[in-house]
Motif scaffolding. Structure first.
Motif, short mmCIF file in Angstrom:
data_model
loop_
_atom_site.label_atom_id
_atom_site.label_comp_id
_atom_site.label_asym_id
_atom_site.label_seq_id
_atom_site.Cartn_x
_atom_site.Cartn_y
_atom_site.Cartn_z
N ALA A 252 0.81 -1.22 0.00
CA ALA A 252 0.00 0.00 0.00
C ALA A 252 0.84 1.27 0.00
O ALA A 252 0.37 2.33 -0.36
N SER A 253 2.11 1.17 0.40
CA SER A 253 2.97 2.34 0.45
C SER A 253 4.42 1.93 0.34
O SER A 253 4.78 0.77 0.58
N SER A 254 5.26 2.89 -0.04
CA SER A 254 6.70 2.66 -0.05
C SER A 254 7.37 3.81 0.69
O SER A 254 6.82 4.91 0.79
N ILE A 255 8.56 3.55 1.21
CA ILE A 255 9.28 4.52 2.02
C ILE A 255 10.62 4.84 1.35
O ILE A 255 11.35 3.93 0.94
N HIS A 256 10.91 6.13 1.25
CA HIS A 256 12.19 6.57 0.70
C HIS A 256 12.97 7.30 1.79
O HIS A 256 12.54 8.36 2.26
N ILE A 257 14.09 6.73 2.21
CA ILE A 257 14.95 7.35 3.21
C ILE A 257 16.39 7.30 2.71
O ILE A 257 16.91 6.20 2.48
#
Length: 355
Positions: A252-257
């Protein structure tokens, strides 16, 4: 050198009980056992305290206890026998939502005269109430998303709200987290049902303008001189970052760090995070959530004083990307709590016994 006795408190009475159990697993897994003696304390959904027999946070086995003031710090008293089972130097509350990050347990711990990790009573209560948070940030000339409030006794007319804020709208309880009771509203029929549901969780509800743009988060820690992590970005496909996006669905979502920002944007948002943190009196730790609108305007969305520590939580991941490991982060947060406690002991606000 004797180990510092850390009580990790988890569970609690809020709708985020299960998330607390998962967060505390992360703390228990990564805490440095060469420095700390760990005391796992579980609060069940009825509010009863237990000294866990194991460190499996989902294990219901434990001894019924009460927290009392000890010789130094707090003590764990066995209910029934009156026997002191453990002494505590500092409490690490891993309690999300009401009774955990709203100042209530912080007030209890201050009454017991024991050090604890995280924000104090006022900052916890202030940041828990999104309406109060926004008012204080607005007074400090820190940009926020436009909003209005609804209560059990006052619910703004849909046409008036639409004229003022436009569509779509977001409706959320003022004093809750983990996206529980949050709704995206596109039409009048959705508006009434969303208000009804949100008011099941809180007596005050925020109706917020939809911000077209990006969702950026920054982890902050420290007392008088806070430090800000590299920003992270949540890119979701679920319409908004709801409960399922956070904790259930991996797709449902992705994270960019770190977030893909310019150097100037990164600098500005980190400074703004520290400014918001200090404006609201935060200490120990908090996660500051932002919107960056399509025209580049940076706005504070909300501040979470006890962010998640689950395997997919942004707070520890952002610090890891900044060069602070999970174990080092726990050590720093404990140190900040002990430092604040020692500082407050110097204040002349407590009556001294006359010998």
């Amino acid at each position: 050198m004797s180990k510092i006795r850390v009580a990790v408190v988890f569970g609690g009475r809020s709708t985020e009980h299960e998330i607390s159990l998962i967060s505390s697993e992360g703390i228990l897994k990564h805490i440095n056992r060469s420095l700390y003696e760990v005391i796992p304390l579980r609060i069940d959904i009825g509010g009863h305290w237990f000294l866990q027999d194991t460190e499996n946070t989902h294990d219901k086995m434990g001894t019924s206890v009460t927290l009392i003031q000890g010789e130094k710090g707090a003590a764990v008293l066995e209910n029934g026998s009156g026997k002191i089972l453990r002494e505590i130097d500092i409490v690490f509350p891993v309690l999300h939502g009401v009774f955990g990050e709203d100042g209530t347990i912080q007030g209890l711990l201050k009454m017991l005269n024991v050090a604890f990790v995280g924000c104090g009573v006022l900052a916890s209560a202030t940041c828990m109430d999104k309406d109060v948070t926004k008012r204080l940030l607005r007074d400090a000339n820190i940009a926020i998303a436009p909003y209005v409030c609804a209560t059990w006794t006052h619910q703004p007319n849909f046409e008036k709200v639409e004229q003022e804020l436009g569509l779509p709208l977001f409706i959320k309880p003022a004093n809750l987290g983990s996206s529980v009771g949050v709704h995206k509203v596109n039409m009048k029929t959705e508006y009434e049902s969303a208000l009804e549901d949100a008011l099941k969780y809180d007596s005050k509800v925020l109706i917020e303008q939809n911000i077209n743009g990006r969702e950026i988060e920054v982890a902050v820690m420290g007392n008088e001189k806070p430090q800000a992590s590299l920003p992270g970005e949540i890119v979701n496909t679920a319409g908004f970052y709801d409960f399922e996006s956070k904790y259930v669905s991996k797709d449902a979502s992705s994270i960019h760090i770190p977030a893909q920002l310019t150097d100037e944007q990164t600098k500005d948002i980190r400074e703004m995070a520290k400014r918001a943190y200090s404006t609201l009196g935060c200490e120990g730790l908090a996660r500051v959530d932002f919107f960056i609108s399509t025209d580049g305007t940076i706005m504070v969305n909300e501040i979470n004083t006890l962010p998640g520590f689950t395997p997919i939580s942004m707070y520890p991941k952002m610090w890891e990307a900044t060069g602070v490991s999970y174990s080092e982060l726990i050590e720093l947060l404990i140190q900040f709590g002990l430092e604040r406690f020692e500082r407050e002991l110097q204040l002349k606000i407590i009556a001294r016994q006359v010998k």
